[in-house]
Write a protein that holds these residues in place. Sequence first.
Motif, short mmCIF file in Angstrom:
data_model
loop_
_atom_site.label_atom_id
_atom_site.label_comp_id
_atom_site.label_asym_id
_atom_site.label_seq_id
_atom_site.Cartn_x
_atom_site.Cartn_y
_atom_site.Cartn_z
N SER A 199 0.86 -1.18 0.00
CA SER A 199 0.00 0.00 0.00
C SER A 199 0.90 1.23 0.00
O SER A 199 1.88 1.27 0.75
CB SER A 199 -0.91 0.00 1.23
OG SER A 199 -1.74 1.14 1.24
N ALA A 200 0.57 2.21 -0.82
CA ALA A 200 1.45 3.38 -0.92
C ALA A 200 0.68 4.60 -1.43
O ALA A 200 -0.28 4.48 -2.19
CB ALA A 200 2.64 3.09 -1.84
N LEU A 201 1.16 5.76 -1.01
CA LEU A 201 0.69 7.05 -1.51
C LEU A 201 1.90 7.83 -2.00
O LEU A 201 2.96 7.79 -1.37
CB LEU A 201 0.00 7.85 -0.40
CG LEU A 201 -1.37 7.40 0.08
CD1 LEU A 201 -1.78 8.23 1.29
CD2 LEU A 201 -2.40 7.55 -1.03
N GLY A 202 1.76 8.52 -3.10
CA GLY A 202 2.82 9.41 -3.56
C GLY A 202 3.94 8.75 -4.32
O GLY A 202 5.01 9.37 -4.49
N LEU A 203 3.76 7.54 -4.79
CA LEU A 203 4.80 6.92 -5.62
C LEU A 203 4.84 7.60 -6.99
O LEU A 203 3.80 7.95 -7.54
CB LEU A 203 4.51 5.43 -5.82
CG LEU A 203 4.69 4.49 -4.63
CD1 LEU A 203 4.26 3.09 -5.01
CD2 LEU A 203 6.13 4.50 -4.14
N PRO A 204 6.02 7.79 -7.56
CA PRO A 204 6.09 8.30 -8.93
C PRO A 204 5.46 7.30 -9.90
O PRO A 204 5.46 6.09 -9.62
CB PRO A 204 7.59 8.46 -9.18
CG PRO A 204 8.26 7.55 -8.20
CD PRO A 204 7.36 7.52 -7.00
N PRO A 205 4.94 7.76 -11.02
CA PRO A 205 4.22 6.87 -11.95
C PRO A 205 5.01 5.64 -12.38
O PRO A 205 4.46 4.54 -12.47
CB PRO A 205 3.91 7.79 -13.14
CG PRO A 205 3.89 9.16 -12.57
CD PRO A 205 4.92 9.17 -11.48
N GLU A 206 6.30 5.82 -12.61
CA GLU A 206 7.10 4.70 -13.11
C GLU A 206 7.23 3.59 -12.06
O GLU A 206 7.46 2.42 -12.40
CB GLU A 206 8.48 5.17 -13.56
CG GLU A 206 9.35 5.78 -12.47
CD GLU A 206 9.15 7.29 -12.33
OE1 GLU A 206 10.06 7.94 -11.80
OE2 GLU A 206 8.08 7.78 -12.73
N ILE A 207 7.10 3.93 -10.78
CA ILE A 207 7.15 2.93 -9.72
C ILE A 207 5.73 2.49 -9.35
O ILE A 207 5.47 1.31 -9.10
CB ILE A 207 7.89 3.46 -8.48
CG1 ILE A 207 9.34 3.75 -8.82
CG2 ILE A 207 7.80 2.45 -7.33
CD1 ILE A 207 10.13 4.37 -7.69
N GLY A 208 4.81 3.42 -9.35
CA GLY A 208 3.45 3.13 -8.94
C GLY A 208 2.78 2.08 -9.79
O GLY A 208 2.00 1.25 -9.28
N SER A 209 3.07 2.07 -11.08
CA SER A 209 2.43 1.08 -11.96
C SER A 209 2.95 -0.33 -11.69
O SER A 209 2.21 -1.30 -11.76
CB SER A 209 2.68 1.45 -13.43
OG SER A 209 4.07 1.54 -13.70
#
Length: 235
Positions: free
Chosen positions: A132-142
Amino acid sequence: MTIGYSGFDDRLNELLARQAAKSGISTEAYIRRAVIDRLVHELSDDQDSDIGSLLRALRDGTEGSPRTAVATRVFGTAIDEPDRVAAVARTGLMDTHSEADYDRVVAIVADALDTPSAAFSLLDDKRQYFKSALGLPPEIGSAREVPIEGSICRYAIDLGQPLVVEDARLLENLKDHPSVQAKLLVSYLGVPIVDDDGFSVGTVCVWDQRPRQWTTGHIQILQDLAWIIRERIFE
């Protein structure tokens, strides 16, 4: 002297200090109690919920025990130590979907510590997986993961206690880290999550793209919230 907290103006800081003094506790303890009360309100409506029971215990007289339970069980373990890696696998959480209970706690972590980013992660010897995470950059979040070489949390696992970084750019062992070089983070605060055998299986952490002065109150709040997640994992 009134302690200033990020995001609070002088009048609010003064009011917090005054109310804490009336309660006979420090300002940090007063804020910590307020966070716990909010957690109880938001997460413990279900009287049959294990998390609800834990939160009510926090509120009703055992608020010192979660932090102690986390701190006394933790000891440093190499990230690639086989027994630790096996303990991560036993959680059954690697590569699983997000869950509302974890997401709510992570959101409160970010809000309570006034940070744009927060996460609950599992770390084996090859990667850090963001449950679970908030604020990940798009390249990591995906992808919801990073190679272990790109993880700051691995150092909290190695250390076996809260990792406090106010400005990574000033630290010899972190200034060249990929996350710092890519300007994904400047400050970081992370707490290991430890199983009953003492193995650190993951972390609860926050980070920011600007320097932060983390207080003992910040660390205590994060430890309490990490304890809640720990109890959810090993219930």
